[in-house]
Scaffold this motif. Structure first.
Motif, PDB file in Angstrom:
ATOM      1  N   GLU A  25       0.719  -1.207  -0.099  1.00 59.38           N
ATOM      2  CA  GLU A  25       0.018  -0.043  -0.036  1.00 59.38           C
ATOM      3  C   GLU A  25       0.873   1.326  -0.073  1.00 59.38           C
ATOM      4  N   VAL A  26       2.197   1.189   0.483  1.00 61.35           N
ATOM      5  CA  VAL A  26       3.105   2.289   0.576  1.00 61.35           C
ATOM      6  C   VAL A  26       4.245   1.866  -0.571  1.00 61.35           C
ATOM      7  N   LEU A  27       4.018   1.286  -1.577  1.00 62.68           N
ATOM      8  CA  LEU A  27       5.214   0.700  -2.280  1.00 62.68           C
ATOM      9  C   LEU A  27       6.441   0.047  -1.556  1.00 62.68           C
ATOM     10  N   GLY A  66      11.803   3.123  -0.389  1.00 66.44           N
ATOM     11  CA  GLY A  66      12.768   4.007   0.502  1.00 66.44           C
ATOM     12  C   GLY A  66      11.943   4.056   1.828  1.00 66.44           C
ATOM     13  N   GLN A  67      12.915   4.814   2.738  1.00 66.65           N
ATOM     14  CA  GLN A  67      12.256   5.135   3.827  1.00 66.65           C
ATOM     15  C   GLN A  67      10.933   5.394   3.881  1.00 66.65           C
ATOM     16  N   ASP A  68      10.103   5.023   4.852  1.00 69.82           N
ATOM     17  CA  ASP A  68       8.800   5.290   5.090  1.00 69.82           C
ATOM     18  C   ASP A  68       8.739   6.783   5.535  1.00 69.82           C
ATOM     19  N   LEU A  69       8.161   7.667   4.665  1.00 68.36           N
ATOM     20  CA  LEU A  69       8.280   9.095   4.873  1.00 68.36           C
ATOM     21  C   LEU A  69       7.504   9.823   6.118  1.00 68.36           C
ATOM     22  N   ARG A  70       6.403   8.625   6.098  1.00 70.62           N
ATOM     23  CA  ARG A  70       5.237   9.236   7.095  1.00 70.62           C
ATOM     24  C   ARG A  70       5.832   8.792   8.534  1.00 70.62           C
ATOM     25  N   SER A  71       6.480   7.721   8.703  1.00 69.87           N
ATOM     26  CA  SER A  71       6.937   7.504  10.022  1.00 69.87           C
ATOM     27  C   SER A  71       8.195   8.265  10.286  1.00 69.87           C
ATOM     28  N   LYS A  83      17.175   9.571  16.319  1.00 70.05           N
ATOM     29  CA  LYS A  83      16.496   8.631  15.632  1.00 70.05           C
ATOM     30  C   LYS A  83      16.780   8.398  14.293  1.00 70.05           C
ATOM     31  N   ALA A  84      17.519   9.587  13.535  1.00 67.48           N
ATOM     32  CA  ALA A  84      17.944   9.374  12.227  1.00 67.48           C
ATOM     33  C   ALA A  84      19.268   8.305  12.510  1.00 67.48           C
ATOM     34  N   SER A  85      20.118   8.651  13.817  1.00 66.23           N
ATOM     35  CA  SER A  85      21.228   7.583  13.628  1.00 66.23           C
ATOM     36  C   SER A  85      20.782   6.092  13.864  1.00 66.23           C
ATOM     37  N   ALA A 113      12.120   1.396  -7.267  1.00 64.95           N
ATOM     38  CA  ALA A 113      13.270   1.090  -6.228  1.00 64.95           C
ATOM     39  C   ALA A 113      13.772   2.328  -5.996  1.00 64.95           C
ATOM     40  N   ALA A 114      13.442   3.261  -4.660  1.00 58.20           N
ATOM     41  CA  ALA A 114      13.736   4.473  -4.456  1.00 58.20           C
ATOM     42  C   ALA A 114      14.342   4.552  -3.231  1.00 58.20           C
ATOM     43  N   GLY A 115      15.314   5.579  -3.235  1.00 58.60           N
ATOM     44  CA  GLY A 115      15.842   5.888  -1.839  1.00 58.60           C
ATOM     45  C   GLY A 115      16.530   4.549  -1.437  1.00 58.60           C
ATOM     46  N   ALA A 138      16.406   9.202  -4.840  1.00 54.42           N
ATOM     47  CA  ALA A 138      15.582  10.084  -4.608  1.00 54.42           C
ATOM     48  C   ALA A 138      15.986  10.865  -3.328  1.00 54.42           C
ATOM     49  N   PHE A 139      17.076  10.696  -2.794  1.00 58.75           N
ATOM     50  CA  PHE A 139      17.535  11.433  -1.558  1.00 58.75           C
ATOM     51  C   PHE A 139      17.528  12.952  -1.593  1.00 58.75           C
ATOM     52  N   SER A 140      18.119  13.322  -2.792  1.00 54.86           N
ATOM     53  CA  SER A 140      18.244  14.749  -2.969  1.00 54.86           C
ATOM     54  C   SER A 140      16.941  15.417  -3.365  1.00 54.86           C
TER      55      SER A 140
HETATM   56  O1  T3D Z   1      17.826   9.035   8.789  1.00 50.91           O
HETATM   57  C1  T3D Z   1      17.227   8.292   8.120  1.00 50.91           C
HETATM   58  O2  T3D Z   1      16.829   7.260   8.171  1.00 50.91           O
HETATM   59  C2  T3D Z   1      17.347   8.814   6.918  1.00 50.91           C
HETATM   60  C3  T3D Z   1      16.990   8.003   5.676  1.00 50.91           C
HETATM   61  C4  T3D Z   1      16.486   7.934   4.314  1.00 50.91           C
HETATM   62  C5  T3D Z   1      16.313   6.990   3.440  1.00 50.91           C
HETATM   63  C6  T3D Z   1      15.520   6.972   2.230  1.00 50.91           C
HETATM   64  O3  T3D Z   1      15.235   6.287   1.578  1.00 50.91           O
HETATM   65  S1  T3D Z   1      15.127   8.593   1.649  1.00 50.91           S
HETATM   66  C7  T3D Z   1      14.170   8.683   0.307  1.00 50.91           C
HETATM   67  C8  T3D Z   1      12.600   8.330   0.833  1.00 50.91           C
HETATM   68  N1  T3D Z   1      11.710   7.955  -0.419  1.00 50.91           N
HETATM   69  C9  T3D Z   1      11.502   8.681  -1.201  1.00 50.91           C
HETATM   70  O4  T3D Z   1      11.453  10.082  -1.125  1.00 50.91           O
HETATM   71  C10 T3D Z   1      10.360   8.365  -2.184  1.00 50.91           C
HETATM   72  C11 T3D Z   1       8.976   8.975  -1.929  1.00 50.91           C
HETATM   73  N2  T3D Z   1       8.135   8.579  -2.969  1.00 50.91           N
HETATM   74  C12 T3D Z   1       8.059   8.897  -4.367  1.00 50.91           C
HETATM   75  O5  T3D Z   1       8.635   9.616  -4.695  1.00 50.91           O
HETATM   76  C13 T3D Z   1       7.101   8.267  -5.214  1.00 50.91           C
HETATM   77  O6  T3D Z   1       5.933   7.571  -4.560  1.00 50.91           O
HETATM   78  C14 T3D Z   1       7.615   7.191  -5.722  1.00 50.91           C
HETATM   79  C15 T3D Z   1       8.607   8.026  -7.101  1.00 50.91           C
HETATM   80  C16 T3D Z   1       8.568   6.241  -5.404  1.00 50.91           C
HETATM   81  C17 T3D Z   1       6.656   6.424  -6.968  1.00 50.91           C
HETATM   82  O7  T3D Z   1       5.567   7.271  -7.388  1.00 50.91           O
HETATM   83  P1  T3D Z   1       4.148   6.687  -7.958  1.00 50.91           P
HETATM   84  O8  T3D Z   1       3.596   7.826  -8.820  1.00 50.91           O
HETATM   85  O9  T3D Z   1       4.261   5.359  -8.644  1.00 50.91           O
HETATM   86  O10 T3D Z   1       3.395   6.233  -6.524  1.00 50.91           O
HETATM   87  P2  T3D Z   1       2.813   7.287  -5.451  1.00 50.91           P
HETATM   88  O11 T3D Z   1       1.345   7.398  -5.926  1.00 50.91           O
HETATM   89  O12 T3D Z   1       3.611   8.455  -5.246  1.00 50.91           O
HETATM   90  O13 T3D Z   1       2.949   6.353  -4.359  1.00 50.91           O
HETATM   91  C18 T3D Z   1       1.907   5.457  -3.924  1.00 50.91           C
HETATM   92  C19 T3D Z   1       1.468   5.319  -2.626  1.00 50.91           C
HETATM   93  O14 T3D Z   1       2.539   4.888  -1.701  1.00 50.91           O
HETATM   94  C20 T3D Z   1       0.987   6.754  -2.025  1.00 50.91           C
HETATM   95  O15 T3D Z   1       0.109   6.574  -1.041  1.00 50.91           O
HETATM   96  P3  T3D Z   1      -1.377   7.113  -1.167  1.00 50.91           P
HETATM   97  O16 T3D Z   1      -1.499   8.701  -1.454  1.00 50.91           O
HETATM   98  O17 T3D Z   1      -2.065   6.201  -2.291  1.00 50.91           O
HETATM   99  O18 T3D Z   1      -2.013   6.693   0.097  1.00 50.91           O
HETATM  100  C21 T3D Z   1       2.289   7.313  -1.657  1.00 50.91           C
HETATM  101  O19 T3D Z   1       2.134   8.226  -0.621  1.00 50.91           O
HETATM  102  C22 T3D Z   1       2.889   6.182  -0.952  1.00 50.91           C
HETATM  103  N3  T3D Z   1       4.412   6.197  -0.845  1.00 50.91           N
HETATM  104  C23 T3D Z   1       5.365   6.067  -1.733  1.00 50.91           C
HETATM  105  N4  T3D Z   1       6.581   6.257  -1.117  1.00 50.91           N
HETATM  106  C24 T3D Z   1       6.342   6.378   0.145  1.00 50.91           C
HETATM  107  C25 T3D Z   1       4.884   6.351   0.399  1.00 50.91           C
HETATM  108  N5  T3D Z   1       4.525   6.537   1.935  1.00 50.91           N
HETATM  109  C26 T3D Z   1       5.606   6.627   2.644  1.00 50.91           C
HETATM  110  N6  T3D Z   1       6.811   6.953   2.448  1.00 50.91           N
HETATM  111  C27 T3D Z   1       7.077   6.728   1.180  1.00 50.91           C
HETATM  112  N7  T3D Z   1       8.632   6.653   0.932  1.00 50.91           N
END
Ligand code: T3D
Length: 265
Positions: A25-27, A66-71, A83-85, A113-115, A138-140
């Motif tokens: 549900e959150v990819l 990638g990282q769940d941005l909501r949590s 938390k981050a570390s 496959a992001a982040g 996706a980080f930047s």
């Molecule tokens: O200290 C630390 O821990 C830092 C660590 C960081 C590690 C990282 O991984 S940072 C990078 C985090 N990831 C992202 O920034 C990617 C965020 N997502 C996106 O940019 C897009 O969702 C995608 C490009 C991956 C896919 O786009 P698309 O159009 O195919 O799908 P969508 O509609 O955006 O997503 C579908 C659902 O998944 C949607 O939920 P909804 O609106 O239907 O309820 C979306 O919000 C959810 N979702 C996607 N990515 C995330 C997510 N929910 C939470 N966290 C996500 N990363």
């Protein structure tokens, strides 16, 4: 082996353990539970000699967002300053577990496959992608730097120029392009993705597992060593490989003009 997880599915067959990240549900974005469960499973299969290949994949048509941005936001809102570390330490444990795993780890990537999800795939030994795969550093896009070993694996896989481009622009790289630039080993049509992944995993699981462990050690350590040290390491590992039953089986099979049957010992 425990099979009852909140955020993972586990399947075990023919010496292959398939670990499926399961929050479609959150990819398959990684939350704390999923990361902790991944660490637990990878740690367990590392010590299980009956497991000879691991496949890491995602449920529902995506590898991971990638990282769940909501949590992530919730953690920040709660002012949990460490938390981050803690997150990063868990990701680092996972990267080390994959690297030090004494058997091959194959990332099977379809969809996004992001982040950190992309970087976990880059930390695996081999990658197979479907032609609908989309790799995004996706980080930047959210003002972060590539973590989970991305700064190490990405330039080594595709070279500094492309690694910088992927990290700075965070544009999508599709499966076909990923194969062309060496980011994945193979890109296959979605229709044959599962069968091709299975065949590759089966082949790895039927290989000389201990020799594979030595090969991993040699290749990964060589990235940070000079020639003399690599040659020394090669000698040590070859001496150990020559003691294995699979080495004897390989030579016997060649002399007897038959296919080898490796037991992984
Ligand atoms: O200290 C630390 O821990 C830092 C660590 C960081 C590690 C990282 O991984 S940072 C990078 C985090 N990831 C992202 O920034 C990617 C965020 N997502 C996106 O940019 C897009 O969702 C995608 C490009 C991956 C896919 O786009 P698309 O159009 O195919 O799908 P969508 O509609 O955006 O997503 C579908 C659902 O998944 C949607 O939920 P909804 O609106 O239907 O309820 C979306 O919000 C959810 N979702 C996607 N990515 C995330 C997510 N929910 C939470 N966290 C996500 N990363």
């Amino acid at each position: 082996m425990q099979t009852d997880f909140q955020a993972l599915l586990l399947e075990r067959e023919e010496g292959i353990v398939t670990i499926t990240m399961n929050r479609p549900e959150v990819l398959n974005a990684l939350n704390e539970v999923m990361v902790a469960e991944l660490v637990e499973v990878f740690d367990e299969v590392a010590h299980d000699e009956s497991v000879r290949c691991i496949v890491l994949t995602g449920a529902g048509g995506s590898f991971g967002a990638g990282q769940d941005l909501r949590s992530f936001t919730q953690a920040r809102d709660a002012s949990e300053s460490t938390k981050a570390s803690e997150h990063l330490q868990q990701y680092h444990r996972l990267v080390y577990l994959i690297q030090e795993m004494p058997k091959p780890v194959l990332a099977a990537v379809r969809g996004v496959a992001a982040g950190i999800s992309a970087n976990l795939a880059f930390a695996c030994d081999m990658r197979i992608a479907s032609d609908d795969a989309r790799f995004i550093e996706a980080f930047s896009r959210i003002g972060l730097v590539p973590d989970g070993g991305g700064g190490y694996f990405l330039p080594r896989l595709v070279g500094l120029g492309r690694a910088l481009e992927m990290a700075l622009l965070a544009d999508e790289v599709n499966g076909v392009e990923a194969e062309r630039i060496g980011l994945v080993n193979r890109c296959v049509p979605l229709a044959s993705f599962e069968a091709t992944t299975r065949a590759l995993a089966r082949r790895l699981a039927q290989g000389p597992t201990r020799s594979y462990a030595f090969i991993k050690e040699l290749m990964y350590k060589s990235l940070d060593l000079e020639l003399q040290s690599v040659l020394t390491l090669e000698g040590k590992l070859q001496a150990m490989a020559m003691q294995t039953a699979d080495h004897r089986e390989g030579v016997n099979a060649f002399l007897q003009k038959r296919a080898p049957h490796f037991e992984g010992n």
